[in-house]
Design a protein around this motif. Structure first.
Motif, short mmCIF file in Angstrom:
data_model
loop_
_atom_site.label_atom_id
_atom_site.label_comp_id
_atom_site.label_asym_id
_atom_site.label_seq_id
_atom_site.Cartn_x
_atom_site.Cartn_y
_atom_site.Cartn_z
N ASP A 10 0.88 -0.97 -0.01
CA ASP A 10 0.14 -0.02 -0.05
C ASP A 10 0.72 1.29 0.00
OD1 ASP A 10 -2.54 -1.55 2.07
OD2 ASP A 10 -2.46 -1.36 -0.16
N PRO A 45 3.14 4.18 -1.68
CA PRO A 45 2.86 4.60 -2.86
C PRO A 45 3.86 4.39 -3.65
CG PRO A 45 3.76 6.54 -1.49
CD PRO A 45 3.11 5.34 -0.72
N PRO A 55 1.39 19.55 0.22
CA PRO A 55 -0.10 20.15 0.08
C PRO A 55 -0.36 21.07 1.06
CG PRO A 55 0.29 17.65 -0.10
CD PRO A 55 1.71 18.39 -0.11
N GLN A 87 1.00 23.21 10.55
CA GLN A 87 -0.24 22.94 9.79
C GLN A 87 -0.03 21.47 8.94
OE1 GLN A 87 2.11 24.83 9.44
NE2 GLN A 87 2.07 26.18 7.27
N ASP A 107 0.30 17.74 7.99
CA ASP A 107 -0.26 16.54 8.61
C ASP A 107 0.91 15.86 8.85
OD1 ASP A 107 -1.99 13.63 7.03
OD2 ASP A 107 -1.44 14.00 9.24
N ASP A 118 1.49 13.35 10.96
CA ASP A 118 1.23 11.86 11.05
C ASP A 118 1.64 11.19 10.04
OD1 ASP A 118 -1.56 9.76 12.55
OD2 ASP A 118 0.84 9.69 12.56
N GLY A 119 0.77 11.76 8.82
CA GLY A 119 0.68 11.37 7.38
C GLY A 119 2.28 11.50 6.90
N GLY A 149 4.62 8.90 8.49
CA GLY A 149 4.08 7.49 7.89
C GLY A 149 4.69 7.21 6.59
N GLU A 150 4.55 8.17 5.75
CA GLU A 150 5.05 8.00 4.55
C GLU A 150 6.47 7.72 4.45
OE1 GLU A 150 3.37 9.72 1.37
OE2 GLU A 150 5.08 9.11 0.19
N GLN A 208 5.18 3.71 6.52
CA GLN A 208 4.10 2.73 7.01
C GLN A 208 2.79 3.34 6.01
OE1 GLN A 208 3.91 3.52 11.35
NE2 GLN A 208 6.22 3.02 10.53
N ALA A 209 2.08 2.41 5.66
CA ALA A 209 0.76 2.59 4.83
C ALA A 209 -0.20 3.58 5.35
CB ALA A 209 0.30 1.28 4.40
#
Lengths: 223, 409, 277
Positions: free
Chosen positions: C59, C61, C240, C263, C265, C267-268, C271-272, C276-277
């Motif tokens: 999962d 990218p 983004p 501002q 993300d 966590d995202g 993870g990337e 982590q997916a």
């Protein structure tokens, strides 16, 4: 129509019932020959379940075997307690002989005394139709058994409609017995059936002295 | 606020925006549920169905959404059995659509029958000659299969997948997914066909009755092919719609083209077979039942134009567009043709349900008309609302479109 | 449906119909049971972390799954199909035959784009480093890139001594803000020591032979192109949020990006970057 409803515990129609949502196991249709004034003619045709033969449209389509063709009597019987109310049989029947309980059957207070104890009333959401007054058949069979006989006496079993018709327009009997009146009438020149080409092999025969009536019966309507 | 539940790397609207989107659909669902309650508590007289129009809007709706929901099984078949890997991009979305369509259909069916609590009687007293029995058995198992196919999609949610048990279970389920895809295809073959067979066996209705090929009427096979043709078009259509509504590109362009090509190929086969079947019916089956075929199209509302529309305008025309590589490149043509193809299938189901019942059978019958009551329409809209709600939730919290993340980068 | 129901008859149609129905039901139940049994087996054999990594890898990218040989310029485009497990890759040996990067002597603390990435150790693509200390003992820590991304964590949860580690499985846990970050373990082995705050290392692990154990780790001349690529990925990941980080600035990366740009993300992004997916 009235005697049929009374015999078979058909509930009084709801206020909002129409001619398309009421329950009338036997229904009389006024049919005209469509001609203008001088040659205009009309008849009354009592339509009920035609008790089709081997290829009954309704028996084969019921998903839970709630319709049965009794091989002994030839009657197509409905089992209301098993009926799911899917109305597939009603779509299948070309004679519009099947009726659905769109409402909960309700009898106004005091009219319960009119109920026939030999016939079970149906519940909301099931299909029903003429079964040749099955309750009366059971009564006749019980009487014959009590007398120690195997077969019922022909006179003991007659549906309510045939019994009550003042013009003796409905004749009932054993079609297989060649000497019976119904058998004789079914073989007469004036006898006809409705929608014979559909292959339903109904056990109901109609007779008419009028040729236009006999011709009309086999035709599919052109609107 | 709920960002931890949204798949990584994807951008979704804020929670308040999302709730604002959900509210009107929830309201629609609520109204429909009230209408359902009326029918269940007080009887089916709340509908405008009657003894002549025993099947109405709901049955038509059931047939239509099952035909459109065929995209789930067919996409699964193409991906897991025929190994067309490009469909990985839409399989999750197709599964959700299938689940929505079939669960909605079963829900409506439960309201439509007079005694829903007796539904299990079909299993206890099956009439193996009846098409409806076959439909009942198949739909029940297929709905289970769809749920099983939906579970892995849910388990891959960002938070849920952190539970090792869930992730390993999802992994193992995914390994055996071809089995379920195969079962789904097998079952779909039968129930799509049986829904067609429902009408094909009606010997009492010469308009619908068709000759038997093998053990089933020709409508059995026609319904399977038309459903297989409608399915990919519907997946294409919904993907495009979601892309438009969310303003994101979710799949690579080739995926949509491929779906269009598959749909077009099946559609042209269907049109050909339907034309042959109609000709045979006009020349043999209908007259044998006692009436020349034109009598069925004699009324104004259901004239011959309906036959022409169904086969040519909504069958041949979109098939031609979908089969042309050049036209598939143009999004307007591709989506438009897919839409027309779906409409064609919807029209076919309409004709088989409503026109069959409207036509008179007894010589002294009249042509019947029927307009659904508000309760029927409300229930229908409730299913649509339920679909939008479930899809919206799935789109927000689950990874419905694996290519979205890569496209975004 | 069953023989003892009144009036039921075993006609051929019944047998075919009900036979098919029950066969399908049995197949479904059997398949589901098989999947459940396999799940149980996976946990019993402690393979669940490997499976977790396999599922997560799928999962990620496409940009995160690029083969190390594409990063180092040996091939134009290649996506990894082995979940970064170069040990089982059939093509990896052919690349090694042409050019085998090696560790550099201790003390070469190369500064790459503002990061300190000493080349005397191996690097895992999840931003941990591995140093072989001889006798089957490895030291593991987080590299500078990762440390600057996270800054000072609010809490650290290390595995206890004796915990078995799976390569690409659970390493240790970092908590920052509302995010809980799982750092992947770079190698297989058993934990024999946990680091204190002052230590440069986080875990000491007993593993197998370095040749096998570290085959999938980056080293030497692979590291620089990898760091550059990671920087690009980081920029894309935070883009983004509209930060406008740029490499061309030439400036150093700030020590705690989380504080500087709330501002995003994170966590995202973490993870990337930490795979982590």
């Amino acid at each position: 129509m009235v005697s049929c409803a009374v015999e078979n515990n058909v509930a009084p129609a709801e206020r909002k019932a129409s001619e398309r949502t009421g329950v009338t196991w036997l229904r009389v249709y006024p049919v005209s020959n469509g001609e203008p004034f001088a040659t205009h003619d009309m008849v009354y045709i009592p339509m009920t379940c035609q008790q089709c033969g081997e290829h009954t449209p309704c028996v084969s389509v019921c998903p839970q075997n709630a319709v049965e063709l009794d091989p002994a009597t030839g009657i197509v019987a409905q089992i209301p307690q098993r009926c799911l109310g899917c109305r597939y049989c009603m779509t299948a029947c070309p004679y519009h002989a099947r009726y659905f309980n769109w409402w909960d059957p309700q009898w106004p207070k005091g009219t319960e005394v009119l109920l026939n104890p030999d016939v079970a009333p149906r519940m909301r959401g099931v299909a029903e139709k003429c079964n040749f007054c099955h309750g009366r058949l059971h009564t006749a069979r019980t009487k014959a058994a009590a007398e120690g006989k195997r077969d019922i006496a022909p006179g003991d079993y007659i549906p309510a409609c045939a019994e009550s018709c003042p013009a003796r327009a409905i004749v009932f009997g054993d079609l297989a017995d060649e000497s019976s009146e119904v058998s004789r009438l079914s073989r007469s020149n004036e006898a006809f059936q409705f929608l014979p080409k559909l292959g339903t092999a109904p056990k109901l025969f109609y007779t008419s002295s009028k040729e236009w009536v006999r011709n009309m019966a086999g035709k599919v309507p052109t609107t | 606020m709920d960002r931890q539940f949204i798949p990584r790397g994807l951008q979704r609207s804020t929670l308040s925006q999302f709730i604002a989107w959900l509210l009107p659909w929830a309201l629609m669902l609520g109204i429909g549920l009230y209408a359902t309650y009326l029918c269940l508590a007080e009887g089916l007289h709340h509908t405008n169905m009657d003894n002549r129009f025993a099947f109405g809007l709901w049955i038509y709706l059931d047939l239509t959404i099952i035909a459109l929901g065929a995209g789930a099984f067919f996409t699964g078949f193409l991906l897991y059995i025929l190994r067309r890997e490009e469909l990985k991009a839409v399989i999750n979305s197709a599964v959700v659509l299938g689940l929505i369509c079939y669960s909605g259909a079963v829900a409506v069916l439960m309201v439509d029958v007079g005694q829903p609590l007796r539904a299990w009687f079909t299993f206890w007293h099956p009439n193996t000659h009846s098409m409806l029995t076959e439909v009942t058995f198949c739909l029940t198992i297929y709905l289970t299969v769809l749920l099983i196919e939906y579970v892995p999609v849910v388990l891959k949610n960002r938070r849920l997948r952190q539970v090792p048990r869930f992730l390993v279970f999802e992994f193992e389920l995914h390994k055996v997914m071809p089995v379920f895809a195969g079962i789904g295809t097998f079952l779909s073959f039968f129930h799509q066909g049986s829904l067609g067979g429902l009408y094909g066996v009606l010997q009492g209705r010469p308009f619908a009755y068709r000759e038997v090929l093998g053990i089933w009427p020709s409508t059995f096979y026609l319904f399977i092919i038309s459903a297989a043709a409608a399915g990919p078009s519907f997946v294409l259509l919904t993907t495009w719609l979601v892309q438009r509504l969310t303003g994101k590109q979710l799949v690579k362009r080739e995926v949509l083209s491929f779906l269009g090509k598959v749909s077009g190929s099946l559609l042209i086969v269907y049109v050909l077979l339907k034309a042959i079947d109609t000709l045979y019916w006009i020349n043999h089956t209908a007259p044998d039942g006692g009436a020349p075929a034109y009598t069925f199209y004699a009324s104004q509302s259901f004239g011959l134009w309906i036959l022409f529309t169904e086969i040519v305008l909504l069958g041949l025309a979109p098939a031609a567009v979908l089969l042309s590589r050049k036209l598939r490149e143009r999004t307007g043509a591709l989506v438009g043709a897919a839409f027309l193809a779906c409409c064609g299938i919807m029209l076919n189901r309409f004709v088989m349900t409503i026109q069959t019942l409207a036509l008179p059978t007894l010589p002294f019958d009249a042509f019947m008309s029927y307009v659904p009551s508000w309760q029927e329409v409300a229930t229908f809209l409730a299913v649509v609302a339920y679909g939008v709600l479930l899809y919206s939730l799935s789109f927000r919290y689950l990874n419905l479109f694996p290519q979205e993340r890569d496209i975004r980068q | 449906m069953f023989p003892f129901i009144y009036e039921f008859q075993w006609t051929p149609t019944h047998m075919i119909f009900l036979g098919t129905f029950f066969s399908v039901v049995i197949v479904i139940v059997a398949t589901l049971s098989l999947a459940l049994v396999r799940v149980y087996t996976v946990f019993r054999k402690r393979h669940h972390e490997a499976i977790q990594w396999e599922a997560d890898f799928e999962d990620l990218p496409a940009a995160a799954r690029v083969c190390r040989h594409q990063i180092s310029g040996e091939v134009t485009a290649r996506t990894c199909h082995e979940e970064f497990d170069c040990r089982s890759c059939a093509v990896h040996p052919t690349f090694l035959a042409k050019r085998a990067p090696a560790l550099a002597p201790a003390g070469t603390g190369e500064s790459m784009f503002g990061f300190v990435m000493p080349l005397d150790r191996y690097y895992h693509r999840g931003h941990t480093w591995v140093k072989y200390e001889g006798d089957g003992v490895y030291a593991i820590g987080m590299d500078d890139f990762g440390s600057r991304m996270i800054g000072a964590p609010d809490a650290v949860e290390l595995p206890g001594v004796g915990t078995p580690l799976t390569a690409n499985g659970n390493g240790w846990l970092l908590k920052k803000g509302r995010a809980s970050l799982r750092i992947l373990s770079p190698i297989d082995g058993v934990v024999i020591g946990t680091g204190k705050a002052a230590d440069a290392w986080v875990l000491k692990v007993r593993g197998g032979e370095p040749a096998r154990e570290t085959r999938h780790l980056l080293r030497g001349e692979e590291v620089r192109p990898w760091v550059m690529r990671e920087l690009e990925r980081l920029q894309l990941a935070v883009a983004p949020a509209g930060i406008g980080m740029s490499l061309a600035d030439g400036g150093e990366l700030v020590p705690d990006m989380w504080k500087e740009a709330p501002q995003v993300d994170w966590d995202g992004v973490w993870g990337e970057m930490f795979l982590q997916a």
